[in-house]
Design a protein around this motif. Structure first.
Motif, PDB file in Angstrom:
ATOM      1  N   LEU A 230       2.209  -0.057   6.311  1.00 60.26           N
ATOM      2  CA  LEU A 230       3.472  -0.597   5.803  1.00 60.26           C
ATOM      3  C   LEU A 230       3.226  -1.697   4.771  1.00 60.26           C
ATOM      4  O   LEU A 230       3.915  -1.769   3.742  1.00 60.26           O
ATOM      5  CB  LEU A 230       4.312  -1.146   6.962  1.00 60.26           C
ATOM      6  N   ASN A 231       2.230  -2.556   5.039  1.00 65.33           N
ATOM      7  CA  ASN A 231       1.894  -3.634   4.098  1.00 65.33           C
ATOM      8  C   ASN A 231       1.415  -3.062   2.758  1.00 65.33           C
ATOM      9  O   ASN A 231       1.774  -3.568   1.687  1.00 65.33           O
ATOM     10  CB  ASN A 231       0.816  -4.541   4.695  1.00 65.33           C
ATOM     11  N   GLN A 233       2.094  -0.064   1.458  1.00 64.51           N
ATOM     12  CA  GLN A 233       3.214   0.553   0.756  1.00 64.51           C
ATOM     13  C   GLN A 233       4.109  -0.506   0.119  1.00 64.51           C
ATOM     14  O   GLN A 233       4.591  -0.336  -1.019  1.00 64.51           O
ATOM     15  CB  GLN A 233       4.034   1.419   1.732  1.00 64.51           C
ATOM     16  N   ASP A 234       4.323  -1.610   0.811  1.00 73.03           N
ATOM     17  CA  ASP A 234       5.146  -2.690   0.275  1.00 73.03           C
ATOM     18  C   ASP A 234       4.485  -3.317  -0.948  1.00 73.03           C
ATOM     19  O   ASP A 234       5.152  -3.629  -1.953  1.00 73.03           O
ATOM     20  CB  ASP A 234       5.377  -3.746   1.363  1.00 73.03           C
ATOM     21  N   THR A 239       8.253   0.165  -0.584  1.00 68.87           N
ATOM     22  CA  THR A 239       8.602  -0.390   0.723  1.00 68.87           C
ATOM     23  C   THR A 239       9.259   0.671   1.609  1.00 68.87           C
ATOM     24  O   THR A 239      10.197   1.353   1.188  1.00 68.87           O
ATOM     25  CB  THR A 239       9.570  -1.579   0.568  1.00 68.87           C
ATOM     26  N   MET A 241      11.631   1.698   4.368  1.00 64.37           N
ATOM     27  CA  MET A 241      12.830   1.136   4.969  1.00 64.37           C
ATOM     28  C   MET A 241      13.091   1.768   6.333  1.00 64.37           C
ATOM     29  O   MET A 241      12.883   2.962   6.539  1.00 64.37           O
ATOM     30  CB  MET A 241      14.040   1.369   4.060  1.00 64.37           C
ATOM     31  N   ASP A 242      13.557   0.932   7.263  1.00 68.75           N
ATOM     32  CA  ASP A 242      13.905   1.418   8.592  1.00 68.75           C
ATOM     33  C   ASP A 242      15.366   1.857   8.604  1.00 68.75           C
ATOM     34  O   ASP A 242      16.078   1.732   7.603  1.00 68.75           O
ATOM     35  CB  ASP A 242      13.653   0.333   9.644  1.00 68.75           C
ATOM     36  N   GLN A 246      16.537  -2.320   6.620  1.00 73.06           N
ATOM     37  CA  GLN A 246      15.606  -3.418   6.448  1.00 73.06           C
ATOM     38  C   GLN A 246      14.188  -2.837   6.302  1.00 73.06           C
ATOM     39  O   GLN A 246      13.920  -1.714   6.744  1.00 73.06           O
ATOM     40  CB  GLN A 246      15.644  -4.371   7.660  1.00 73.06           C
ATOM     41  N   ALA A 247      13.307  -3.614   5.662  1.00 73.27           N
ATOM     42  CA  ALA A 247      11.913  -3.168   5.535  1.00 73.27           C
ATOM     43  C   ALA A 247      11.321  -2.952   6.926  1.00 73.27           C
ATOM     44  O   ALA A 247      11.444  -3.806   7.794  1.00 73.27           O
ATOM     45  CB  ALA A 247      11.113  -4.207   4.741  1.00 73.27           C
ATOM     46  N   SER A 249       8.843  -2.895   9.947  1.00 74.23           N
ATOM     47  CA  SER A 249       7.717  -3.728  10.365  1.00 74.23           C
ATOM     48  C   SER A 249       7.475  -3.503  11.856  1.00 74.23           C
ATOM     49  O   SER A 249       8.387  -3.107  12.597  1.00 74.23           O
ATOM     50  CB  SER A 249       7.986  -5.203  10.103  1.00 74.23           C
TER      51      SER A 249
END
Length: 255
Positions: A230-231, A233-234, A239, A241-242, A246-247, A249
């Motif tokens: 995830l880090n 991709q961000d 990023t 998204m959930d 929201q991003a 995590s």
């Protein structure tokens, strides 16, 4: 004959005839057959289960649930068979669509007091928004009786000859996704579960086995691997998204 020798002789004779009578009265009727399923967590007896494809691989098209059955009695040196019927009035699952129809009789192998009823369930599009119920019953035949009494466990009554399988593709938060798991995995969502599987190769059902064994190093490794992805991709402007917009995590315990 001396009376002190005569009395023990009578006792021995009576004991002999009592033993013979006990042997004559030994029960030789049909054994009772019953469902013998237990929950994987606390090993408590249960008479229903939820089969959710949502916790399995996205590529899974069917699954087999092996329902344990057992007999109250002794093993025999010959194959025997037991019979299962679908309770149509209590079922919404359709044979041939949601599950494979049962054969007329199921093998109980010689020399065993335990067996399995294999139930093949199919993943269908309507399971994404519905839960279907399959209610089954053990019935008596020439090999087994099936009128096994229910078990009372606290306030719950557990049937031993009726069983319900609830099948769905709706992803529900599992009971074990709490406490330490929540700290490592964070907020539960279907999108996150799919991401975890695509990154690590482990689906929800496989992860559950490690959680139930309290294998925290494995759980942490899964969470960290996903967070690293995830880090990355961000950082590259993609990023993830959930479902809450929201991003995505992992949990607060994962950096």
């Amino acid at each position: 004959m001396n009376i002190k020798y005569y009395i023990p002789a009578i006792v021995i004779c009576l004991s002999f005839f009592a033993c013979k009578k006990s042997e004559i009265e030994t029960y030789h009727g049909q054994e009772l057959i019953y469902f013998n399923d237990v929950a994987p967590g606390d090993r408590s007896r249960r008479d229903s289960v939820i089969l959710s494809f949502a916790g399995m691989s996205e590529n899974a098209v069917d699954t087999i649930f092996n329902l344990p059955v057992a007999i109250m009695g002794k093993a025999e040196n010959k194959d025997r068979y037991f019979k299962v019927l679908v309770e149509q009035s209590a079922s919404t699952a359709i044979a041939g669509k949601h599950f494979d129809a049962f054969p007329d009789q199921v093998l109980f192998k010689a020399g065993s007091v335990n067996a399995f009823l294999p139930i093949k369930v199919h993943r269908t599009a309507d399971m994404l928004s519905n839960m279907f119920k399959l209610s089954i019953q053990l019935v008596a035949n020439s090999d087994f009786q099936a009128n096994t009494a229910a078990i009372v466990n606290g306030t719950k009554t557990i049937s031993q000859n009726h069983y319900k399988i609830l099948m769905t593709d709706i992803l529900m938060k599992p009971d074990w996704w709490v406490g330490s798991v929540d700290r490592y995995f964070g907020t539960f969502s279907r999108r996150k579960v799919v991401t975890i599987e695509s990154v690590t190769g482990y689906n929800l059902s496989q992860i559950e086995q490690y959680v139930l064994r309290y294998d925290w190093p494995f759980v942490i490794a899964i969470a960290r691997s996903t967070q690293v992805y995830l880090n990355y991709q961000d950082a590259t402007g993609n990023t993830i998204m959930d479902e809450n917009d929201q991003a995505m995590s992992m949990g607060t315990a994962i950096k």
